[in-house]
Design a protein around this motif. Structure first.
Motif, PDB file in Angstrom:
ATOM      1  N   MET A   1       5.057  23.269   9.991  1.00  0.00           N
ATOM      2  CA  MET A   1       6.507  23.212  10.268  1.00  0.00           C
ATOM      3  C   MET A   1       7.228  24.415   9.684  1.00  0.00           C
ATOM      4  SD  MET A   1       7.405  20.597  11.986  1.00  0.00           S
ATOM      5  CE  MET A   1       8.351  19.094  11.903  1.00  0.00           C
ATOM      6  N   ASN A   2       6.571  25.547   9.684  1.00  0.00           N
ATOM      7  CA  ASN A   2       7.246  26.715   9.140  1.00  0.00           C
ATOM      8  C   ASN A   2       8.011  27.490  10.201  1.00  0.00           C
ATOM      9  OD1 ASN A   2       6.571  26.415   6.492  1.00  0.00           O
ATOM     10  ND2 ASN A   2       4.517  27.301   6.811  1.00  0.00           N
ATOM     11  N   SER A   3       7.873  27.040  11.446  1.00  0.00           N
ATOM     12  CA  SER A   3       8.540  27.789  12.507  1.00  0.00           C
ATOM     13  C   SER A   3      10.044  27.565  12.448  1.00  0.00           C
ATOM     14  CB  SER A   3       7.979  27.377  13.856  1.00  0.00           C
ATOM     15  OG  SER A   3       7.876  25.984  13.900  1.00  0.00           O
ATOM     16  N   LEU A   4      10.758  28.465  13.100  1.00  0.00           N
ATOM     17  CA  LEU A   4      12.219  28.465  13.042  1.00  0.00           C
ATOM     18  C   LEU A   4      12.797  27.290  13.813  1.00  0.00           C
ATOM     19  CD1 LEU A   4      14.422  30.227  11.915  1.00  0.00           C
ATOM     20  CD2 LEU A   4      14.381  31.548  14.022  1.00  0.00           C
ATOM     21  N   LEU A   5      12.275  27.083  15.004  1.00  0.00           N
ATOM     22  CA  LEU A   5      12.801  26.018  15.847  1.00  0.00           C
ATOM     23  C   LEU A   5      11.657  25.146  16.325  1.00  0.00           C
ATOM     24  CD1 LEU A   5      15.481  25.093  17.379  1.00  0.00           C
ATOM     25  CD2 LEU A   5      14.551  26.322  19.316  1.00  0.00           C
ATOM     26  N   ASN A   6      11.827  23.834  16.171  1.00  0.00           N
ATOM     27  CA  ASN A   6      10.829  22.883  16.625  1.00  0.00           C
ATOM     28  C   ASN A   6      11.459  21.897  17.581  1.00  0.00           C
ATOM     29  OD1 ASN A   6       8.090  22.899  15.593  1.00  0.00           O
ATOM     30  ND2 ASN A   6       9.106  23.009  13.591  1.00  0.00           N
ATOM     31  N   ILE A   7      10.956  21.866  18.783  1.00  0.00           N
ATOM     32  CA  ILE A   7      11.455  20.864  19.722  1.00  0.00           C
ATOM     33  C   ILE A   7      10.332  19.862  19.922  1.00  0.00           C
ATOM     34  CG2 ILE A   7      12.372  20.454  22.021  1.00  0.00           C
ATOM     35  CD1 ILE A   7      13.091  23.480  22.024  1.00  0.00           C
ATOM     36  N   ASN A   8      10.610  18.611  19.595  1.00  0.00           N
ATOM     37  CA  ASN A   8       9.570  17.584  19.707  1.00  0.00           C
ATOM     38  C   ASN A   8       9.928  16.548  20.751  1.00  0.00           C
ATOM     39  OD1 ASN A   8       8.306  18.861  17.565  1.00  0.00           O
ATOM     40  ND2 ASN A   8       9.317  17.544  16.045  1.00  0.00           N
ATOM     41  N   ASN A   9       9.155  16.466  21.800  1.00  0.00           N
ATOM     42  CA  ASN A   9       9.267  15.429  22.821  1.00  0.00           C
ATOM     43  C   ASN A   9      10.698  15.210  23.293  1.00  0.00           C
ATOM     44  OD1 ASN A   9       7.218  14.492  20.492  1.00  0.00           O
ATOM     45  ND2 ASN A   9       6.339  14.222  22.543  1.00  0.00           N
ATOM     46  N   LEU A  10      11.353  16.276  23.624  1.00  0.00           N
ATOM     47  CA  LEU A  10      12.757  16.180  24.019  1.00  0.00           C
ATOM     48  C   LEU A  10      12.888  15.646  25.437  1.00  0.00           C
ATOM     49  CD1 LEU A  10      15.711  17.097  23.223  1.00  0.00           C
ATOM     50  CD2 LEU A  10      15.242  19.054  24.671  1.00  0.00           C
ATOM     51  N   THR A  11      13.808  14.661  25.599  1.00  0.00           N
ATOM     52  CA  THR A  11      14.158  14.174  26.934  1.00  0.00           C
ATOM     53  C   THR A  11      15.671  14.231  27.053  1.00  0.00           C
ATOM     54  OG1 THR A  11      12.248  12.735  26.995  1.00  0.00           O
ATOM     55  CG2 THR A  11      14.031  12.196  28.489  1.00  0.00           C
ATOM     56  N   ALA A  12      16.156  14.752  28.187  1.00  0.00           N
ATOM     57  CA  ALA A  12      17.602  14.892  28.336  1.00  0.00           C
ATOM     58  C   ALA A  12      17.988  14.789  29.801  1.00  0.00           C
ATOM     59  CB  ALA A  12      18.075  16.230  27.770  1.00  0.00           C
TER      60      ALA A  12
END
Lengths: 242, 290, 342
Positions: A1-12
């Motif tokens: 989890m060192n990355s800048l942006l983490n998108i996890n299983n996003l639903t929209a």
């Protein structure tokens, strides 16, 4: 989890409508440039909108620098360091150029820093400096485009998300725009780019992310995407024939 | 000629008061696209605050402007929180929002009428009946003072909107809400504060109205259309437009009142609203609602 | 014990209703027809005593159902929220009242002509004001009302602010209201029929499509302007006619009775409360509102509070169930068939 942006299983999705983005996951590291490509209606713009907080995600989480942002308001997300340039020109047409620049620096609380940043942006785009008193909406398309990208240098965000930068622009302006984007990327800002002109977009980016029907199809270094013949046929503009 | 000049000056003084009356209305419309039909009754609330301060402790209406402004602003913030906040987020359904403001106006009107009854009231500070002469031109002090105070408040508002960061943020929000949010403006907060400022301006106008007009709760129905005609002429959402519209119509209506018949002077406002409809069929507002 | 019994009775009633009632409730014609028969026969009660108050409330409901159903044509189907629609009410009342005072011809004869005058006037006004939509339109409708208030206040021929006093009819007191009762009943039935007819006609379809999007409607070949203005004129017709009868009922016609915004506000509220854009919505909304108003008058007395409660009800309706009673029930599929006229 060192990355800048983490998108996890996003639903929209919008309103009562169907899901536009489905179960989408993506990470973005510091100073990385990723270009999201895919056909019309794949959910690329929707993805950016839900990262920016204009659209509230239906499920899934988004982390920025380890902090959960998927429930925050758009202005809070922006203040954390994610700048979003939507498709429609994101300037205030009835304000003067100077006022537009001041709005760009609105989130910077320290007045001196804000002024210095505005100065920096003006140095970058001297045309703006000559037209500070002009109403922004009366400038030429190219000048307005400069005003849009001046924002990146005023705010100095950690991530900038750009939705269809070349949409509706004259060819000469497209070139200018991609120069701005390269400039931004080289200053160490991570970029998420959504682009119809996929080849041009991929040439600018480090990674290509292919999206279709709201889902992530795959992610590869941009060069490989460009060279992959079947991909070229599927997503880079050649007719689909089977 | 002298009579003409005199009417002109009176019209301009009154015009500034009208401009102050509509400045809050046009500000709120600009930021939130709410056509606030409750604005006139809020002015009457301000007038009541000044009236009672004058009756109870003898405070001059001009000095009670800040108090009237604050009281009405507080009232406005409560109304906003209760009724408009959820609607302000979505700019659709603007017709329903107009009806909501209409309902709000009825509620406040009902309460004020019940408590104070619809008797005509006016505050009478010492200068209310005085006048000065410039040559042969006769200028009542009440009109002169209220015009001057109004113009000072309007200039203050204009400076605030033009030069302060928050003022620019207000203007940016009224142009493009999403864009404003994307540069880090807390749009909800801006809406709340703009509504509060708009209502404070109504309260301030009410303090002045309390000694230049006689007022009673139900009078706001008449003012709704008058005030709309002023902002519509100058382009709704623009402060400059509102001031120009207010002064032009105020002068014309004063002229009609003086040289034709006082009975027809208010007709000027309503007819101009209709004329604008005929001339500019696209809509009454400078900024399109959607 | 008592509660047990009532519960049993309730259960029994529910059972019968479920078995026999569902046919009754869902048939579109039987219940309305029964109601109409009861309303037609209602004045018979005057033989058994003085029920003037009841008659008054019922005919008052007729008046407002006529008005809110008519308002619904332009406001509900057409989407033009008019806050000055009582202009037509006033025009009808003044037209018939003036003829009555001058030439002695009873408003009962001239009412339908008064409606025509109102409609004709609506046609002209519609051409100017219906060019704009949304908030602009609402404001222009208020301005229209204000213009009329001033005009009629100043117009000495028809009495200025004092208006005109009309001769009483010579019936005994318990029968004096009956002509108005039947006239308004007739107008109500006709206006509901008109509303129903428009709702199910091609004209109504065009009107509703205009309310959604004028440009798209124009592209499909609808003559937007004519449809809008015609709908406006139609919605003015029965309001004007009802105004004529109402003037005669009150025996005076005065600007501060007919040209006040509260009447328009009531029409709008009744329509929205019941469900705008539905045929039965305005009827239900009006009945609920009138009961509510009588309740307020009985408990609080003061007329100033009336405006407070009207506004309050409007806010609550708009905030919590903007589709109104009929609309909300329909959405949840709870609307009994006899109320579902589209």
């Amino acid at each position: 989890m060192n990355s800048l942006l983490n998108i996890n299983n996003l639903t929209a999705g919008y309103g009562y409508g169907p899901d536009i983005v489905r179960d989408f996951s993506l990470t973005l590291n510091k100073s990385e440039v990723k270009c999201i490509i895919g056909p019309n209606g794949a959910g690329k713009s929707t993805l950016l909108k839900s990262i920016a907080g204009i659209l509230k995600p239906r499920s899934g989480e988004i982390f920025f620098d380890g902090e959960k942002i998927s429930e925050k308001e758009a202005y809070q997300i922006m203040r954390l360091g994610i700048c979003f340039l939507p498709q429609e020109r994101a300037i205030f047409p009835n304000l003067t150029v100077a006022e537009n620049l001041r709005m760009c620096a609105y989130s910077i609380k320290d007045k001196k820093v804000a002024e210095a940043r505005i100065k920096e942006a003006i140095e970058m785009f001297p045309v703006l400096g000559q037209r500070l008193k002009q109403i922004a909406g009366t400038m030429s398309g190219g000048q307005q485009q400069q005003l849009v990208y001046a924002r990146a240098f005023t705010i100095k965000p950690k991530i900038i998300m750009i939705d269809e930068p070349s949409l509706g622009l004259a060819p000469s302006l497209v070139e200018q725009t991609f120069n701005h984007i390269t400039q931004i990327a080289s200053s160490g800002i991570a970029v998420i780019l959504v682009e119809q002109n996929a080849i041009r977009g991929l040439e600018t980016a480090g990674y290509g992310v292919v999206m279709d029907l709201g889902k992530l199809v795959f992610e590869k270094p941009a060069k490989e995407v460009l060279q992959d013949q079947s991909l070229r046929e599927l997503y880079l503009g050649k007719a689909l024939e089977k | 000629m002298i009579e003409f000049l005199q009417v002109l000056i009176l019209g301009i003084c009154l015009g500034f008061v009208y401009a102050l009356m509509v400045s809050g209305l046009t500000l709120i419309f600009g930021v939130m696209r709410i056509v606030n039909l409750a604005h006139p009754i809020l002015i009457i609330c301000g007038a009541f605050v000044s009236y009672w301060l004058f009756i109870l402790i003898g405070l001059d209406p001009i000095l009670s402007i800040p108090i009237a402004g604050l009281v009405v602003a507080a009232l406005g913030v409560v109304i906003y929180k209760l009724i408009f906040e959820r609607n302000a987020a979505q700019q659709t359904y603007s017709e329903m929002t107009v009806l909501l403001t209409f309902g709000t106006a009825m509620v406040i009107d009902g309460i004020l009428s019940f408590v104070f009854h619809n008797t005509q009231r006016t505050t009478s500070p010492s200068y209310a009946t005085d006048a000065i002469f410039i040559g042969d031109i006769f200028i009542p002090l009440a009109q002169l003072y209220s015009g001057l105070v109004s113009s000072v408040i309007i200039v203050g508002l204009a400076v605030f909107l033009k030069y302060s960061d928050f003022g620019i943020a207000i203007r940016a929000t009224s142009q493009n809400r999403t864009s404003a949010e994307l540069v880090g403006v807390n749009v909800k907060f801006v809406c709340l504060i703009s509504f509060g400022i708009g209502c404070a301006l109504a309260g301030a106008a009410g303090a002045l109205v309390s000694f230049i007009f006689s007022f009673f709760p139900s009078r706001h129905w008449e003012w709704i259309a008058i005030m709309m005609s002023l902002v519509v002429l100058g382009g709704m959402g623009s402060l400059k437009g509102a001031v120009i519209g207010a002064i032009v119509l105020s002068v014309v209506s004063s002229m009609v009142g003086a040289f034709i018949s006082p009975a027809w002077s208010t007709m000027v406002f309503f007819l101009s609203l209709f004329l604008i409809l005929i001339i500019r069929p696209k809509g009454l507002f400078g900024i399109q609602s959607d | 014990m008592v509660s047990n019994q009532t519960e049993l009775i309730m259960l029994g009633v529910m059972k019968i209703l479920k078995e026999k009632g569902s046919f009754l409730l869902n048939n579109k014609k039987i219940i309305p027809f029964l109601i109409l028969i009861v309303l037609t026969g209602l004045p018979i009660i005057q033989f058994f005593g003085n029920y003037n108050y009841l008659i008054h409330i019922v005919l008052f409901s007729f008046l407002y159902i006529t008005m809110s159903s008519s308002w619904n044509i332009i406001g509900g189907y057409g989407g033009f929220i008019s806050l000055g629609h009582n202009v037509f009410f006033g025009i009808g009342a003044y037209f018939s009242g003036f003829i009555f005072v001058r030439y002695g011809i009873s408003p009962f004869i001239t009412a339908l002509i008064a409606g025509l005058v109102a409609a004709l006037f609506g046609f002209v006004v519609g051409f100017i004001t219906l060019r704009v939509k949304g908030p602009s339109y609402i404001i222009s409708s208020i301005a229209l009302l204000m213009i009329f208030r001033i005009l009629f206040d100043r117009w000495e021929l028809i009495g200025g602010t004092h208006g005109m006093t009309l001769p009483h009819n010579t019936f005994p007191v318990e029968w004096s209201k009956i002509p108005h009762y039947y006239a308004l009943l007739l107008l109500m039935v006709l206006s509901i029929y008109l509303s129903w007819y428009i709702r199910h006609s091609k004209f109504g379809l065009a009107l509703r499509s205009i309310s959604h999007d004028e440009i798209k409607s124009a592209v499909t070949g609808i003559n937007v302007k004519i449809i809008k203005v015609t709908a406006y004129a139609l919605s003015a017709y029965f309001i004007g006619a009802a105004g004529a009868i109402w003037g005669d009922y009150l025996t005076y016609v005065r600007p501060n009775i007919f040209f006040i915004i509260l009447i328009a506000a009531n029409m709008v509220l009744m329509c929205i409360l019941g469900g705008k854009g539905t045929v039965t919505g305005p009827i239900i909304g009006t009945i609920v509102m009138i009961f509510f108003n009588e309740f307020i008058l009985a408990y609080f007395g003061a007329t100033e509070l009336n405006i407070f409660f009207t506004g309050f009800l409007m806010i609550i309706t708009l905030m919590y169930f903007p589709e109104g009673i009929v609309g909300s029930l329909k959405k949840r599929k709870l609307l009994p068939g006899f109320l579902d006229w589209g």
